[in-house]
Motif scaffolding. Sequence first.
Motif, PDB file in Angstrom:
ATOM      1  N   GLU A  76       0.838  -1.197   0.000  1.00  0.00           N
ATOM      2  CA  GLU A  76       0.000   0.000   0.000  1.00  0.00           C
ATOM      3  C   GLU A  76       0.875   1.249   0.000  1.00  0.00           C
ATOM      4  O   GLU A  76       1.940   1.274   0.620  1.00  0.00           O
ATOM      5  CB  GLU A  76      -0.920   0.015   1.228  1.00  0.00           C
ATOM      6  CG  GLU A  76      -1.959  -1.091   1.226  1.00  0.00           C
ATOM      7  CD  GLU A  76      -2.816  -1.101   2.475  1.00  0.00           C
ATOM      8  OE1 GLU A  76      -3.976  -1.535   2.399  1.00  0.00           O
ATOM      9  OE2 GLU A  76      -2.318  -0.677   3.540  1.00  0.00           O
ATOM     10  N   THR A 100      -0.062   7.155   1.092  1.00  0.00           N
ATOM     11  CA  THR A 100      -1.352   7.850   1.125  1.00  0.00           C
ATOM     12  C   THR A 100      -2.463   6.923   1.599  1.00  0.00           C
ATOM     13  O   THR A 100      -3.302   7.299   2.428  1.00  0.00           O
ATOM     14  CB  THR A 100      -1.700   8.401  -0.267  1.00  0.00           C
ATOM     15  OG1 THR A 100      -0.676   9.298  -0.691  1.00  0.00           O
ATOM     16  CG2 THR A 100      -3.038   9.133  -0.240  1.00  0.00           C
ATOM     17  N   VAL A 101      -2.461   5.699   1.078  1.00  0.00           N
ATOM     18  CA  VAL A 101      -3.472   4.719   1.495  1.00  0.00           C
ATOM     19  C   VAL A 101      -3.326   4.410   2.973  1.00  0.00           C
ATOM     20  O   VAL A 101      -4.316   4.357   3.716  1.00  0.00           O
ATOM     21  CB  VAL A 101      -3.358   3.431   0.658  1.00  0.00           C
ATOM     22  CG1 VAL A 101      -4.253   2.337   1.237  1.00  0.00           C
ATOM     23  CG2 VAL A 101      -3.725   3.704  -0.791  1.00  0.00           C
ATOM     24  N   ARG A 102      -2.087   4.221   3.425  1.00  0.00           N
ATOM     25  CA  ARG A 102      -1.849   3.945   4.845  1.00  0.00           C
ATOM     26  C   ARG A 102      -2.333   5.111   5.715  1.00  0.00           C
ATOM     27  O   ARG A 102      -2.896   4.911   6.794  1.00  0.00           O
ATOM     28  CB  ARG A 102      -0.355   3.692   5.085  1.00  0.00           C
ATOM     29  CG  ARG A 102       0.125   2.319   4.600  1.00  0.00           C
ATOM     30  CD  ARG A 102      -0.520   1.223   5.434  1.00  0.00           C
ATOM     31  NE  ARG A 102      -0.215  -0.101   4.970  1.00  0.00           N
ATOM     32  CZ  ARG A 102       0.814  -0.830   5.412  1.00  0.00           C
ATOM     33  NH1 ARG A 102       1.657  -0.330   6.288  1.00  0.00           N
ATOM     34  NH2 ARG A 102       0.993  -2.053   4.962  1.00  0.00           N
ATOM     35  N   LEU A 103      -2.099   6.323   5.239  1.00  0.00           N
ATOM     36  CA  LEU A 103      -2.540   7.498   5.994  1.00  0.00           C
ATOM     37  C   LEU A 103      -4.055   7.535   6.115  1.00  0.00           C
ATOM     38  O   LEU A 103      -4.601   7.829   7.193  1.00  0.00           O
ATOM     39  CB  LEU A 103      -2.029   8.768   5.314  1.00  0.00           C
ATOM     40  CG  LEU A 103      -2.468  10.100   5.951  1.00  0.00           C
ATOM     41  CD1 LEU A 103      -1.965  10.199   7.389  1.00  0.00           C
ATOM     42  CD2 LEU A 103      -1.972  11.279   5.119  1.00  0.00           C
ATOM     43  N   TRP A 104      -4.745   7.222   5.026  1.00  0.00           N
ATOM     44  CA  TRP A 104      -6.206   7.233   5.061  1.00  0.00           C
ATOM     45  C   TRP A 104      -6.756   6.138   5.971  1.00  0.00           C
ATOM     46  O   TRP A 104      -7.779   6.340   6.636  1.00  0.00           O
ATOM     47  CB  TRP A 104      -6.772   7.104   3.647  1.00  0.00           C
ATOM     48  CG  TRP A 104      -6.809   8.412   2.925  1.00  0.00           C
ATOM     49  CD1 TRP A 104      -6.048   8.795   1.859  1.00  0.00           C
ATOM     50  CD2 TRP A 104      -7.636   9.536   3.244  1.00  0.00           C
ATOM     51  NE1 TRP A 104      -6.338  10.083   1.493  1.00  0.00           N
ATOM     52  CE2 TRP A 104      -7.315  10.567   2.319  1.00  0.00           C
ATOM     53  CE3 TRP A 104      -8.606   9.787   4.211  1.00  0.00           C
ATOM     54  CZ2 TRP A 104      -7.935  11.813   2.344  1.00  0.00           C
ATOM     55  CZ3 TRP A 104      -9.227  11.025   4.236  1.00  0.00           C
ATOM     56  CH2 TRP A 104      -8.891  12.019   3.307  1.00  0.00           C
ATOM     57  N   TRP A 105      -6.093   4.990   6.018  1.00  0.00           N
ATOM     58  CA  TRP A 105      -6.487   3.946   6.966  1.00  0.00           C
ATOM     59  C   TRP A 105      -6.440   4.500   8.393  1.00  0.00           C
ATOM     60  O   TRP A 105      -7.370   4.310   9.191  1.00  0.00           O
ATOM     61  CB  TRP A 105      -5.547   2.744   6.868  1.00  0.00           C
ATOM     62  CG  TRP A 105      -5.887   1.703   5.856  1.00  0.00           C
ATOM     63  CD1 TRP A 105      -5.143   1.335   4.765  1.00  0.00           C
ATOM     64  CD2 TRP A 105      -7.039   0.847   5.836  1.00  0.00           C
ATOM     65  NE1 TRP A 105      -5.766   0.324   4.072  1.00  0.00           N
ATOM     66  CE2 TRP A 105      -6.927  -0.002   4.704  1.00  0.00           C
ATOM     67  CE3 TRP A 105      -8.158   0.717   6.652  1.00  0.00           C
ATOM     68  CZ2 TRP A 105      -7.886  -0.964   4.379  1.00  0.00           C
ATOM     69  CZ3 TRP A 105      -9.122  -0.247   6.338  1.00  0.00           C
ATOM     70  CH2 TRP A 105      -8.977  -1.064   5.211  1.00  0.00           C
ATOM     71  N   LYS A 106      -5.345   5.175   8.716  1.00  0.00           N
ATOM     72  CA  LYS A 106      -5.159   5.694  10.071  1.00  0.00           C
ATOM     73  C   LYS A 106      -6.174   6.787  10.394  1.00  0.00           C
ATOM     74  O   LYS A 106      -6.752   6.811  11.490  1.00  0.00           O
ATOM     75  CB  LYS A 106      -3.734   6.223  10.227  1.00  0.00           C
ATOM     76  CG  LYS A 106      -2.669   5.136  10.159  1.00  0.00           C
ATOM     77  CD  LYS A 106      -1.270   5.731  10.150  1.00  0.00           C
ATOM     78  CE  LYS A 106      -0.218   4.633  10.022  1.00  0.00           C
ATOM     79  NZ  LYS A 106       1.158   5.178   9.930  1.00  0.00           N
ATOM     80  N   ILE A 107      -6.386   7.693   9.440  1.00  0.00           N
ATOM     81  CA  ILE A 107      -7.356   8.766   9.657  1.00  0.00           C
ATOM     82  C   ILE A 107      -8.751   8.193   9.873  1.00  0.00           C
ATOM     83  O   ILE A 107      -9.487   8.613  10.776  1.00  0.00           O
ATOM     84  CB  ILE A 107      -7.354   9.746   8.464  1.00  0.00           C
ATOM     85  CG1 ILE A 107      -6.041  10.530   8.415  1.00  0.00           C
ATOM     86  CG2 ILE A 107      -8.542  10.702   8.551  1.00  0.00           C
ATOM     87  CD1 ILE A 107      -5.894  11.402   7.186  1.00  0.00           C
ATOM     88  N   ALA A 108      -9.127   7.225   9.056  1.00  0.00           N
ATOM     89  CA  ALA A 108     -10.449   6.608   9.169  1.00  0.00           C
ATOM     90  C   ALA A 108     -10.613   5.908  10.515  1.00  0.00           C
ATOM     91  O   ALA A 108     -11.663   6.017  11.170  1.00  0.00           O
ATOM     92  CB  ALA A 108     -10.663   5.617   8.026  1.00  0.00           C
ATOM     93  N   THR A 114     -10.956   8.500  13.265  1.00  0.00           N
ATOM     94  CA  THR A 114     -12.243   9.189  13.144  1.00  0.00           C
ATOM     95  C   THR A 114     -13.387   8.354  13.710  1.00  0.00           C
ATOM     96  O   THR A 114     -14.204   8.850  14.503  1.00  0.00           O
ATOM     97  CB  THR A 114     -12.535   9.532  11.673  1.00  0.00           C
ATOM     98  OG1 THR A 114     -11.504  10.393  11.168  1.00  0.00           O
ATOM     99  CG2 THR A 114     -13.882  10.231  11.538  1.00  0.00           C
TER     100      THR A 114
END
Length: 224
Positions: A113, A116-124, A127
């Motif tokens: 991954e 960027t994808v890893r970052l979105w996993w963490k943000i999600a 949240t």
Amino acid sequence: MAVIWGLDLKEMRWGKFKGSYMFNRAYHLRTTKMIVYQAAMIFCVISESVGTAMLSDYVDQQDGISTRSQGKAQVQNDDIVGIASFNILVGIAVAVIFGSAFFFDLFWPERQETKTVRLWWKIAAVTVSIMTLADALALTVIVATHSAYIVGVPHEYAQILFENNGKPNAIYRKNAMSVTSSVLLWLGVVATFSSTYIMWKSHQHDDEFGPWSAKYKENENPQS
């Protein structure tokens, strides 16, 4: 078999749901992830399901009492209806995020991954964890301290309407479904924050050492 976003769909096999594969020690934190991700989904979705039944009862209470009083009495229970509705949203969000994480790690534990994808996993993950905590706090306060009441008619008649209408109890903390939904949601809070922490630790390890566990590497490369 098709490959979508670098994921080979032939890896989606029923055999991977076996405990021997799901909880194997080959991948770092795999067993822990399989447990906490499922716990987050289960507790939040069950809380949502119980809350949905509770929501339906309190909406029926509004309609039933309004009908019995020929529209004169209006039940004020929008607080419990509103938080139960938000609880449904939270349950869906948790199921989407950690359900996706569960299936991705189950079927494609060695996937690559981007950052960027890893970052979105963490943000999600963060949240939905915050959403779950906010939901649990609001639901607990409302259930513990609030109750439904009737406007438009005298107090004595309002009490008669509540009694004749039957369930649910106008005092939220005396409704078993309200309490059950709250308790399950707090278990969901613990599970979602645990899942978020484990996800972050897993990503940190994968970025530095890859997905394999240290024990697996030792077995594959024994010291001579």
